[in-house]
Motif scaffolding. Sequence first.
Motif, PDB file in Angstrom:
ATOM      1  N   CYS A 156       0.806  -1.200   0.000  1.00  0.00           N
ATOM      2  CA  CYS A 156       0.000   0.000   0.000  1.00  0.00           C
ATOM      3  C   CYS A 156       0.846   1.259   0.000  1.00  0.00           C
ATOM      4  N   ASP A 171       2.484   2.711   2.257  1.00  0.00           N
ATOM      5  CA  ASP A 171       2.176   3.590   3.365  1.00  0.00           C
ATOM      6  C   ASP A 171       3.258   3.441   4.418  1.00  0.00           C
ATOM      7  N   ARG A 230      -5.883  -0.294  10.634  1.00  0.00           N
ATOM      8  CA  ARG A 230      -5.226   0.592   9.688  1.00  0.00           C
ATOM      9  C   ARG A 230      -5.300   0.041   8.280  1.00  0.00           C
ATOM     10  N   TYR A 275      -8.725   0.443   6.946  1.00  0.00           N
ATOM     11  CA  TYR A 275      -8.941   1.851   6.653  1.00  0.00           C
ATOM     12  C   TYR A 275      -8.291   2.231   5.335  1.00  0.00           C
ATOM     13  N   LEU A 276      -7.062   1.739   5.175  1.00  0.00           N
ATOM     14  CA  LEU A 276      -6.373   2.029   3.927  1.00  0.00           C
ATOM     15  C   LEU A 276      -7.143   1.470   2.747  1.00  0.00           C
ATOM     16  N   GLU A 319     -10.214   0.867   2.488  1.00  0.00           N
ATOM     17  CA  GLU A 319     -11.457   1.553   2.219  1.00  0.00           C
ATOM     18  C   GLU A 319     -11.243   2.926   1.617  1.00  0.00           C
ATOM     19  N   THR A 320     -10.340   3.657   2.219  1.00  0.00           N
ATOM     20  CA  THR A 320     -10.263   5.039   1.801  1.00  0.00           C
ATOM     21  C   THR A 320      -9.230   5.254   0.708  1.00  0.00           C
ATOM     22  N   LYS A 321      -8.033   4.851   0.980  1.00  0.00           N
ATOM     23  CA  LYS A 321      -7.014   5.197   0.011  1.00  0.00           C
ATOM     24  C   LYS A 321      -7.235   4.459  -1.296  1.00  0.00           C
ATOM     25  N   ALA A 326     -10.129   2.772  -2.029  1.00  0.00           N
ATOM     26  CA  ALA A 326     -11.544   2.772  -2.394  1.00  0.00           C
ATOM     27  C   ALA A 326     -12.026   1.387  -2.754  1.00  0.00           C
ATOM     28  N   SER A 342     -16.872   8.012 -10.584  1.00  0.00           N
ATOM     29  CA  SER A 342     -15.597   8.725 -10.488  1.00  0.00           C
ATOM     30  C   SER A 342     -14.713   8.350 -11.662  1.00  0.00           C
TER      31      SER A 342
END
Lengths: 75, 911
Positions: free
Chosen positions: B455, B457, B494, B497-498, B500-502, B504, B564
């Motif tokens: 990821c 990150d 984490r 979360y990654l 889901e958000t980063k 998508a 999008s």
Amino acid sequence: MPAADDSKRKAARETIDILHEISTLLNTHLDRQSLSYCVSLIENGVNPEALAKVIQELRAQNERYEIERAETAAQ
Amino acid sequence: MPSTREERVDDALQSLLERLIPPQFEDEAEALADQRWDEANELARDLIDREPEASIADDVQHAADSIKRRLLKDTRNPERAAAFGGLYSRLLAQPVLGQKWGILYFLDRVGEGENDGGRVGRVEGGRRVQGSGDGGEGGQEEVFDEAFARHGLPRVPQGLESPRQVPLRERAVPGRPKMQAQTPEVEVVGEQEPSSGKVEPSEAALLRDLPFTLQGLSSTNLAFSDKSSLTLPTSLPVPLIALLHALAEPSLLYRSLSDFVESSDGGLVGQSLRSAIGQELRSYLGLVATLEGQIRRALAQLDESLPRGGLGKAGVTLKRCVVWTREATLGLRLMSTIVESAKGKKGGELISLIHNLATSHGDTFVYVFAERLLSNITRPFYNMLRAWVYDGELEDPYTEFFVSSNPDFEDSGATSVWEHKYLLQEGMIPSIVTSDFAQRVYLIGKSLNFIRYGCHDGAWVESYSKDTSRELKYGDTANLSQSIDEAYKTVMARLIYLMETKFALAAHLSALKKYLLLGQGDFIALLMESLASNLDRPANSQYRHTLTAQLEHAIRNSNAQFDSSDVLRRLDARMLELSHGEIGWDVFTLEYRIDSPLDVIVSPWASKQYLKIFNFLWRVKRVEFALSTTWRRVQTGARGVLSAVGDKVGEDWKAARLGLAGMVHFVNQLQYYILFEVIEASWEGLQKTIASPASGTVTLDTLIEAHTAYLRSITRKGLLGGAGGVDFTAQLHELLKLMLSYRDVVDGLYSFSVAEFTRRQELAAKIENRTRAGRWGVAESEDLTMSESPLFPGPNRGTKGGADSPLPPLLLPLTTTTGAEGEKSMLDSLRQRLISLETDFKTRVNVLLGDLAYQPDVDMRFLGVVMNFNGVYAPVRRRRQQPQQQHHHHQQVARSERSAVGKEKVGEGKE
């Protein structure tokens, strides 16, 4: 000081008493006087073993003489 | 009055003699008496002078004990011993006497002498001077007592030959020096050294060598001949050898252990084991140093003049050393067993080994020792654990950790990072952690690594490790499990979360559903419409750019344009590999590109599944589209054109319409089933799992599992799977093909009808013209020959009909025939074709329904029911055995008719 001497003498007497009792238990046939002489000898540094041997020798000697005497008397 | 000691002694002696020696007897000569007196005097003097010092250590207690012992032996008066005890304690309290022991000893001896003097003393008076302890039971008793004395025999018995000395040797009373045992040995060995009684090498020499031996170094007397053996000097008595054997054990163990400590193979845990053992060895060396100090001090006090060097007095003997090193020997023994069993093991196995010793061994010493070792040994393990759990890095140069990196790993994307980069080695899990714990740790590290590399990150990982990293150590189990739990939760949260958000994840999954699984209806409809004509052409005439252009067009004009751009970017139209003879429909596919790290969840396998499903759905959709366009045409045409030719082809049209209706219904039901019952339901399941999984925390593994399960259920329920040996896919494909051909035939019929209509129209027009021209009707011949059916395109008519070829190839040869016959035959063939196709279709549907009815899945059975809601089909259950097919078929037909009546009980139909 006389008091000290007294106490010392008393202690000495006690000690001699105790030792006499012990020697009686042990059949040493030592009377009180002899015992006290022996004690003083030992206190002065005589080897107790040697002293014991002396006592035994003397007694043996005495016996020998006794026997001799008895023999001569028997003759 | 002060008198010298000598004088005092003399005085006392004289007085004593006076008392002891009887005075002169009556009949004794005086000379004799004097002689006696002199003899006595001399004797006394001699004795006293000869042995000024006692040859026994002055110990009041010892003397008292010997007295007591003698008294105890005297069974006639047992209370004597008690009395003596009391007297002795009183005596001790007296401060006067200085030489208590001397007095007691003296009394003791005199008492002895009295006891046995009567028997032998006189006879062996002379010999008595030399030594006691020989001859007579009293002597034996004496020796016994002396033998038991704590400080050993006062003197070496001279020239002893009595065998009764032998049993003394076997006594193993601790603390007893070997002197008394050694001396009889002197006789046995034959070394007549009555004066000294020494043996080579002396005990003092052995003691001097001992500290070196204990450290494993060779010394003069005790040389190490090779790595694992120690040579003892042969000239020693057996008990000494036995003691030296006992002392040799720690030295040999120490040697092998120090070799082990110096060696340096094995991993980190092995090295820490070495250092722990090295520490223990150092403390052992400390013990040896203390021992050496003691020995040195004792040897310094040694007095050569005393028999045997007075070693007993100094307090250090070989036997004492044995006792002092006993505990250390146990420790060394334990360590060498550990080292033996640790050969070849490393990492977690080693820790398990020692932990086993620590927990399941019964001996407290072993347990405590192993605990000490454990805290040292587990340090590298905990370091590795810490690095793994907080940084996601594997610092394992010797592969000792239970997570190992896969040697076959190639860096081919995030999927492999997740799945294959790290493996969990079950064997290396030490027993101090549970298997569950190990699983969690494995997951945490994997996730951290994944976050860092997959990821991208890494920054978060750094900050996380800085914040929460803490020291882990052994023995801190509660803390440890707590920190691991925390780490687990944080990391997993984490990661999710990654995702889901980063990245998508949810958006992409739903996009997949919308596009590849035909969720976005308007878009798909538009796409289909624009592509339909294109795709009818052969595959090799398709161009990618046209496809893409159509795709764009469809996107722009449907609701898909509001997605999008990231999603739309990934959508692509593609052509599959083409082989000869295929048309566009077969090679077209949509594609949704997935990058890492999402491709951990949407794995390559998953992408393939998506494509398969898309293919299938697309086909169904195409058939539906085709059928509905035909239907529309037929319906609109029915009002106009077809009614005009109803007399000729009216029957056919009725049949055709029925068939069409049936097929349309079938396709619609199928589509509805797949899109709503299957896909939507599974999607719901997936969403629910993502939102709140059953296992507690959402981990990447649960996501992957949920997604795979989702796809699998779609495949299975969507009649694509080959579960249970029933292959729905082939059946469905056949059905779809059938439907397409049927549509073609209907189209043919329609064209035929239109042609007929036009012909009639023209005829009517001609008649009109003629009528107006004054002629009535038409000539017979004209009527027939004039007709040039538009259905028979001449050679110059090479329009789209040629490439189109909706007509079955059967018709083509008929172009040679002309005129009405051709028409008739064509109509016949059309008719035939229609009928055959329809019956074929019906049979197949029956078979399909029969299969569906016996599926374990309730949804599939529902599909069967819905398709046959009006009982128009009679589901047929296919039998496996071939030869009995006829017979069973009859039965089937009969039974299925019955079952068709009671269709609500779908699960029925026992064969």
